[in-house]
Write a protein that holds these residues in place. Structure first.
Motif, PDB file in Angstrom:
ATOM      1  N   VAL A  15       0.710  -0.532   0.080  1.00  0.00           N
ATOM      2  CA  VAL A  15       0.092   0.131   0.328  1.00  0.00           C
ATOM      3  C   VAL A  15       0.906   0.841   0.109  1.00  0.00           C
ATOM      4  N   LEU A  16       0.826   2.423  -0.824  1.00  0.00           N
ATOM      5  CA  LEU A  16       1.737   3.159  -1.461  1.00  0.00           C
ATOM      6  C   LEU A  16       0.621   4.310  -0.635  1.00  0.00           C
ATOM      7  N   ASP A  17       1.732   5.562   0.136  1.00  0.00           N
ATOM      8  CA  ASP A  17       1.435   6.629   0.755  1.00  0.00           C
ATOM      9  C   ASP A  17       0.375   5.978   1.584  1.00  0.00           C
ATOM     10  N   ALA A  18       0.549   4.905   2.963  1.00  0.00           N
ATOM     11  CA  ALA A  18      -0.015   4.423   3.378  1.00  0.00           C
ATOM     12  C   ALA A  18      -0.617   5.552   5.248  1.00  0.00           C
ATOM     13  N   GLY A  19       0.105   6.794   5.116  1.00  0.00           N
ATOM     14  CA  GLY A  19       0.455   7.562   5.858  1.00  0.00           C
ATOM     15  C   GLY A  19      -0.822   8.661   5.803  1.00  0.00           C
ATOM     16  N   THR A  20      -1.461   8.551   5.099  1.00  0.00           N
ATOM     17  CA  THR A  20      -3.340   9.481   4.969  1.00  0.00           C
ATOM     18  C   THR A  20      -3.242   8.782   5.300  1.00  0.00           C
ATOM     19  N   ASP A  21      -4.771   9.814   5.539  1.00  0.00           N
ATOM     20  CA  ASP A  21      -5.826   8.785   5.990  1.00  0.00           C
ATOM     21  C   ASP A  21      -6.606   8.191   5.087  1.00  0.00           C
ATOM     22  N   GLU A  22      -6.890   8.608   3.623  1.00  0.00           N
ATOM     23  CA  GLU A  22      -7.098   7.266   3.166  1.00  0.00           C
ATOM     24  C   GLU A  22      -6.354   5.059   2.796  1.00  0.00           C
ATOM     25  N   GLY A  23      -5.026   6.511   2.464  1.00  0.00           N
ATOM     26  CA  GLY A  23      -3.538   4.896   2.695  1.00  0.00           C
ATOM     27  C   GLY A  23      -4.318   3.712   4.090  1.00  0.00           C
ATOM     28  N   TYR A  24      -4.272   4.917   4.997  1.00  0.00           N
ATOM     29  CA  TYR A  24      -4.647   4.164   6.459  1.00  0.00           C
ATOM     30  C   TYR A  24      -5.756   3.188   6.370  1.00  0.00           C
ATOM     31  N   ARG A  25      -6.871   3.590   5.910  1.00  0.00           N
ATOM     32  CA  ARG A  25      -8.192   2.500   5.555  1.00  0.00           C
ATOM     33  C   ARG A  25      -7.946   1.979   5.411  1.00  0.00           C
ATOM     34  N   THR A  26      -7.495   2.124   3.582  1.00  0.00           N
ATOM     35  CA  THR A  26      -7.273   0.634   2.889  1.00  0.00           C
ATOM     36  C   THR A  26      -6.083  -0.177   3.677  1.00  0.00           C
ATOM     37  N   ALA A  27      -4.993  -0.262   4.437  1.00  0.00           N
ATOM     38  CA  ALA A  27      -3.700  -0.679   4.880  1.00  0.00           C
ATOM     39  C   ALA A  27      -5.034  -1.575   6.227  1.00  0.00           C
ATOM     40  N   ARG A  28      -5.576  -0.690   6.852  1.00  0.00           N
ATOM     41  CA  ARG A  28      -6.603  -1.785   8.018  1.00  0.00           C
ATOM     42  C   ARG A  28      -7.331  -2.473   7.342  1.00  0.00           C
ATOM     43  N   ALA A  29      -8.040  -2.213   6.136  1.00  0.00           N
ATOM     44  CA  ALA A  29      -9.414  -3.046   5.755  1.00  0.00           C
ATOM     45  C   ALA A  29      -8.524  -4.463   4.859  1.00  0.00           C
ATOM     46  N   LEU A  30      -6.916  -3.741   3.873  1.00  0.00           N
ATOM     47  CA  LEU A  30      -6.496  -5.252   3.988  1.00  0.00           C
ATOM     48  C   LEU A  30      -6.307  -6.206   4.743  1.00  0.00           C
ATOM     49  N   LEU A  31      -6.172  -5.819   5.692  1.00  0.00           N
ATOM     50  CA  LEU A  31      -5.832  -6.403   6.836  1.00  0.00           C
ATOM     51  C   LEU A  31      -6.362  -7.104   7.812  1.00  0.00           C
ATOM     52  N   ARG A  36      -1.597 -10.258   4.268  1.00  0.00           N
ATOM     53  CA  ARG A  36       0.000  -9.251   4.374  1.00  0.00           C
ATOM     54  C   ARG A  36      -0.059  -8.127   4.054  1.00  0.00           C
ATOM     55  N   VAL A  37       0.536  -6.963   5.109  1.00  0.00           N
ATOM     56  CA  VAL A  37       0.413  -5.735   4.222  1.00  0.00           C
ATOM     57  C   VAL A  37       1.750  -5.320   4.011  1.00  0.00           C
ATOM     58  N   VAL A  38       2.195  -4.401   3.408  1.00  0.00           N
ATOM     59  CA  VAL A  38       4.168  -3.539   3.204  1.00  0.00           C
ATOM     60  C   VAL A  38       3.495  -1.806   3.157  1.00  0.00           C
ATOM     61  N   ALA A  39       3.130  -1.889   4.548  1.00  0.00           N
ATOM     62  CA  ALA A  39       2.988  -0.485   4.548  1.00  0.00           C
ATOM     63  C   ALA A  39       4.331   1.096   3.882  1.00  0.00           C
ATOM     64  N   THR A  40       4.092   1.380   2.778  1.00  0.00           N
ATOM     65  CA  THR A  40       5.141   2.843   3.317  1.00  0.00           C
ATOM     66  C   THR A  40       4.267   4.246   2.948  1.00  0.00           C
ATOM     67  N   ASP A  41       5.023   5.462   3.047  1.00  0.00           N
ATOM     68  CA  ASP A  41       4.879   6.477   2.842  1.00  0.00           C
ATOM     69  C   ASP A  41       6.740   7.106   2.922  1.00  0.00           C
ATOM     70  N   ARG A  42       6.891   7.969   2.586  1.00  0.00           N
ATOM     71  CA  ARG A  42       7.532   9.380   3.149  1.00  0.00           C
ATOM     72  C   ARG A  42       8.028   9.380   4.411  1.00  0.00           C
ATOM     73  N   HIS A  43       6.865   9.175   4.870  1.00  0.00           N
ATOM     74  CA  HIS A  43       7.804   9.533   6.596  1.00  0.00           C
ATOM     75  C   HIS A  43       7.141   8.752   7.628  1.00  0.00           C
ATOM     76  N   ALA A  44       8.101   7.949   7.742  1.00  0.00           N
ATOM     77  CA  ALA A  44       7.474   6.256   9.146  1.00  0.00           C
ATOM     78  C   ALA A  44       6.927   7.340  10.275  1.00  0.00           C
ATOM     79  N   ALA A  45       7.145   7.998  10.653  1.00  0.00           N
ATOM     80  CA  ALA A  45       5.224   8.396  12.070  1.00  0.00           C
ATOM     81  C   ALA A  45       4.712   8.051  11.236  1.00  0.00           C
ATOM     82  N   ALA A  46       4.639   8.654  10.661  1.00  0.00           N
ATOM     83  CA  ALA A  46       2.861   8.572   9.272  1.00  0.00           C
ATOM     84  C   ALA A  46       2.629   7.219   9.685  1.00  0.00           C
ATOM     85  N   LEU A  47       3.373   6.515   9.344  1.00  0.00           N
ATOM     86  CA  LEU A  47       2.171   4.606   9.465  1.00  0.00           C
ATOM     87  C   LEU A  47       2.378   3.865  10.150  1.00  0.00           C
TER      88      LEU A  47
END
Length: 98
Positions: A15-31, A36-47
């Motif tokens: 999941v690219l840009d998983a630190g965004t609100d929509e990315g968060y919802r996508t990653a959580r829904a997949l989980l 199994r999810v690989v969540a990425t974002d430019r900023h680690a804290a957002a993940l």
């Protein structure tokens, strides 16, 4: 009794840009669907919020941007053995390079 979607269970999804609100919802829904999810974002804290209450053996958080796609795929394959799909927060799958 498992509530996982049989089509999703065990799939490995980046999941690219998983630190965004929509990315968060996508990653959580997949989980929740058993992926199994690989969540990425430019900023680690957002993940970090994705990790809460999730099994660590089904989730990999990586600080990376789109230019590091090959590195992300390599780390995902090293951790989970394969990559089944790549998703942007909008939900549009990306083609994987061979």
């Amino acid at each position: 009794m498992s509530t996982e979607n049989r089509d999703s269970a065990g799939r490995v999804v980046i999941v690219l840009d998983a630190g965004t609100d929509e990315g968060y919802r996508t990653a959580r829904a997949l989980l929740a669907d058993g992926c199994r999810v690989v969540a990425t974002d430019r900023h680690a804290a957002a993940l970090v919020r994705i990790l809460h209450d999730q099994p660590a053996d089904r989730l990999l958080l990586l600080a990376a941007d789109d230019s590091q796609h090959n590195l992300v795929q390599a780390k995902a394959k090293a951790r989970f053995g394969r990559v089944d799909s790549v998703i942007r927060p909008a939900g549009l799958p990306l083609a994987l390079s061979a």
